[in-house]
Design a protein around this motif. Structure first.
Motif, short mmCIF file in Angstrom:
data_model
loop_
_atom_site.label_atom_id
_atom_site.label_comp_id
_atom_site.label_asym_id
_atom_site.label_seq_id
_atom_site.Cartn_x
_atom_site.Cartn_y
_atom_site.Cartn_z
N ILE A 58 26.56 -61.19 82.92
CA ILE A 58 26.04 -60.26 83.93
C ILE A 58 26.98 -59.09 84.13
CG2 ILE A 58 25.57 -60.02 86.41
CD1 ILE A 58 24.49 -62.89 86.38
N ARG A 59 28.27 -59.37 84.20
CA ARG A 59 29.24 -58.30 84.45
C ARG A 59 29.32 -57.34 83.25
NH1 ARG A 59 31.67 -62.49 87.65
NH2 ARG A 59 32.16 -61.65 89.73
N ARG A 60 29.02 -57.83 82.07
CA ARG A 60 29.14 -56.99 80.88
C ARG A 60 27.99 -55.99 80.76
NH1 ARG A 60 26.90 -56.76 76.05
NH2 ARG A 60 28.13 -55.95 74.28
N CYS A 61 26.85 -56.27 81.36
CA CYS A 61 25.65 -55.46 81.16
C CYS A 61 25.41 -54.55 82.35
CB CYS A 61 24.43 -56.36 80.96
SG CYS A 61 24.52 -57.43 79.50
N GLY A 62 25.60 -53.25 82.16
CA GLY A 62 25.37 -52.32 83.26
C GLY A 62 23.92 -52.26 83.65
N ASP A 63 23.03 -52.21 82.68
CA ASP A 63 21.59 -52.26 82.93
C ASP A 63 21.09 -53.67 82.63
OD1 ASP A 63 20.72 -49.44 83.58
OD2 ASP A 63 21.81 -49.10 81.71
N ALA A 64 19.97 -54.05 83.22
CA ALA A 64 19.41 -55.38 83.00
C ALA A 64 19.11 -55.56 81.51
CB ALA A 64 18.15 -55.56 83.82
N PRO A 65 19.61 -56.63 80.89
CA PRO A 65 19.35 -56.86 79.46
C PRO A 65 17.91 -57.29 79.23
CG PRO A 65 20.59 -58.68 80.39
CD PRO A 65 20.49 -57.65 81.48
N ALA A 66 17.47 -57.19 77.99
CA ALA A 66 16.10 -57.55 77.65
C ALA A 66 15.85 -59.04 77.85
CB ALA A 66 15.80 -57.14 76.21
N SER A 67 16.87 -59.84 77.63
CA SER A 67 16.71 -61.30 77.73
C SER A 67 18.07 -61.94 77.92
CB SER A 67 16.06 -61.87 76.47
OG SER A 67 16.93 -61.71 75.36
N ALA A 94 19.14 -71.13 68.90
CA ALA A 94 18.86 -70.87 67.48
C ALA A 94 19.95 -70.01 66.88
CB ALA A 94 17.51 -70.18 67.36
N PRO A 95 20.16 -70.14 65.56
CA PRO A 95 21.18 -69.31 64.90
C PRO A 95 20.88 -67.82 65.08
CG PRO A 95 20.51 -71.10 63.48
CD PRO A 95 19.56 -71.11 64.64
N ILE A 96 21.93 -67.02 65.02
CA ILE A 96 21.79 -65.57 65.16
C ILE A 96 21.17 -65.02 63.88
CG2 ILE A 96 23.01 -63.40 65.56
CD1 ILE A 96 25.21 -65.06 66.94
N ALA A 97 20.07 -64.31 64.03
CA ALA A 97 19.38 -63.74 62.87
C ALA A 97 20.05 -62.44 62.43
CB ALA A 97 17.92 -63.49 63.22
N ASP A 98 19.92 -62.14 61.16
CA ASP A 98 20.45 -60.88 60.65
C ASP A 98 19.80 -59.71 61.39
OD1 ASP A 98 21.99 -62.24 58.83
OD2 ASP A 98 20.57 -62.00 57.16
N GLY A 99 20.62 -58.81 61.90
CA GLY A 99 20.10 -57.64 62.59
C GLY A 99 19.66 -57.89 64.02
N GLU A 100 19.83 -59.10 64.51
CA GLU A 100 19.41 -59.40 65.89
C GLU A 100 20.28 -58.59 66.86
OE1 GLU A 100 18.42 -63.22 68.81
OE2 GLU A 100 19.41 -63.54 66.86
N GLU A 101 19.65 -57.90 67.79
CA GLU A 101 20.37 -57.00 68.67
C GLU A 101 20.90 -57.69 69.91
OE1 GLU A 101 18.28 -53.48 69.63
OE2 GLU A 101 18.07 -52.82 67.55
N ALA A 102 22.12 -57.33 70.27
CA ALA A 102 22.72 -57.80 71.52
C ALA A 102 22.53 -56.75 72.60
CB ALA A 102 24.21 -58.07 71.31
N ALA A 103 22.58 -57.16 73.84
CA ALA A 103 22.50 -56.21 74.95
C ALA A 103 23.70 -55.28 74.91
CB ALA A 103 22.45 -56.96 76.27
N PRO A 104 23.49 -53.98 75.11
CA PRO A 104 24.63 -53.05 75.09
C PRO A 104 25.56 -53.29 76.28
CG PRO A 104 22.62 -51.94 75.80
CD PRO A 104 22.22 -53.30 75.34
N ALA A 105 26.82 -53.01 76.06
CA ALA A 105 27.81 -53.17 77.12
C ALA A 105 27.75 -51.98 78.08
CB ALA A 105 29.20 -53.30 76.53
N GLY A 106 28.13 -52.23 79.31
CA GLY A 106 28.18 -51.17 80.32
C GLY A 106 28.65 -51.74 81.63
#
Length: 392
Positions: A58-67, A94-106
């Motif tokens: 929660i502290r890492r994400c300035g805006d609400a993450p997608a999931s 589940a394992p991390i898929a290739d190209g799976e996007e993480a929530a941006p930091a802020g």
């Protein structure tokens, strides 16, 4: 729980928190408590580990993450060991898929940044999301700070409030004899300073217009030596109902609760017009000064909601101004670091009313227009704006 199962639990909890932020649901700490109440198999170490993951995300994400998954994936950027726990095991993610996007930091929602008070420089932003300390206020009606220190062996005096004590994280205050006897109340040092800034005296008549559960009402009563009269009003029945047992424990007898209907405050307080020595308006606000306690609430705030809060604050200030006797004092406070709720609101009242701005009787905080600003980075308190006026 396995380490992977803890990660999956954190993902599920973050999904609930994100959904609640969008729909006005329960706060993160409530969501977490409910989650584990239904999962008795989770031990205390599991609960602590999952809670830590949730709040780190929660502290890492300035805006609400997608999931929740995107939020946890964001943590793996700096924690390779965490990435390994996305292993597809029975109770794990589940394992991390290739190209799976993480929530941006802020740190902060982008639209909030230009609305911060000009005093809050970029280097102060991380402190807005630091873990807050656990402070208590010593109740003068029950004893002294020295007596409280003797009963709370792990406590340290707070640096700014002469009534404050700081306790170690996780200290069970409500299980202590000092709390049960009414000697101490949980209250951030900043809130203690605001109550002291009201400069009340025994025998005065005061109104805590937005009393909530009465934290500052209790502080005012102690400063008045339980002599005089305090009206504690609020439009939230649930919050105001929690005041009565607190009054009894604190030994306070001069407080009269008064439930108000939203929008009818002036009408329902008309009997007090022109009579009060003090009106404290601790107004509903964005809560941006308390994001370190509830960091997910920055995802709940919207420009529309902020506009509504600013309008409500202005209306409550106008109601309060009409209740003062000549020489009476108005103290306005918000746990906000946004200029619209603080210095701009105070400046507007000074223009549209006949009240005279007064210096805020606080050594702490920085001058901010006609008021003072307390912040986590500079003062170590929750963020507050406070301003004072008197009626000629």
């Amino acid at each position: 729980m396995t380490p992977s199962a803890r990660v999956q639990a954190a993902i599920e909890l973050l999904d609930l928190v994100i959904e609640g932020a969008r729909a006005g649901g329960a706060a993160a700490d409530t969501v977490i408590a409910r989650y584990f109440k239904e999962r008795r198999y989770a031990g205390s170490k599991d609960r602590r580990a999952v809670r830590d993951l949730v709040y780190r995300a929660i502290r890492r994400c300035g805006d609400a993450p997608a999931s929740g998954r995107a939020a946890l994936l964001g943590l793996t950027r700096d924690d390779p060991g965490l990435a390994e726990l996305f292993d597809g095991s029975v109770h794990g993610p589940a394992p991390i898929a290739d190209g799976e996007e993480a929530a941006p930091a802020g740190l902060l929602p982008g639209w909030i940044v230009p609305r911060l008070d000009p005093l809050i420089a970029g280097e102060e932003w991380p402190a807005l999301l630091d873990r807050a300390p656990l402070d208590v206020r010593v109740n003068r009606l029950r004893g002294t700070r020295e007596e409280a220190l003797a009963k709370l062996a792990d406590a340290q005096p707070t640096p700014l409030s002469p009534l404050g004590l700081r306790l170690p994280e996780g200290f069970r205050v409500e299980e202590s004899e000092a709390w049960r006897s009414g000697l101490v109340e949980i209250q951030d040092e900043g809130s203690q300073l605001l109550a002291l800034a009201c400069a009340v005296a025994p025998g005065e008549v005061a109104l805590d217009l937005c009393a909530g559960a009465g934290g500052k009402t209790l502080a005012l009563a102690a400063e008045m030596a339980n002599q005089g009269r305090i009206l504690a009003s609020d439009a939230d029945r649930g919050r105001l109902s929690r005041l009565a047992p607190r009054l009894e424990r604190a030994g306070v007898t001069i407080v009269e609760p008064r439930l108000l209907d939203p929008g009818r405050e002036a009408e329902q307080l008309a009997d007090l017009a022109g009579t009060l020595d003090l009106v404290l308006v601790d107004a509903p606000c964005s809560g941006s000064g308390t994001w370190r306690r509830n960091p997910e609430t920055r995802w709940r705030l919207t420009p529309k909601r902020l506009d509504q809060l600013v309008a409500l604050q202005a209306r409550l200030l106008d109601v309060a101004a009409g209740l003062l006797r000549p020489g009476g004092r108005l103290v306005y406070a918000v746990c906000s670091l946004l200029a619209e709720e603080g210095r701009d609101q105070a400046a507007a009242l000074s223009v549209r009313s006949s009240l005279e701005p007064q210096p805020v009787p606080l050594a702490a905080g920085r001058p901010a227009g006609t008021g003072r600003l307390l912040s986590p980075a500079v003062d170590g308190t929750d963020g507050f704006f406070v301003a004072c006026w008197s009626r000629p």
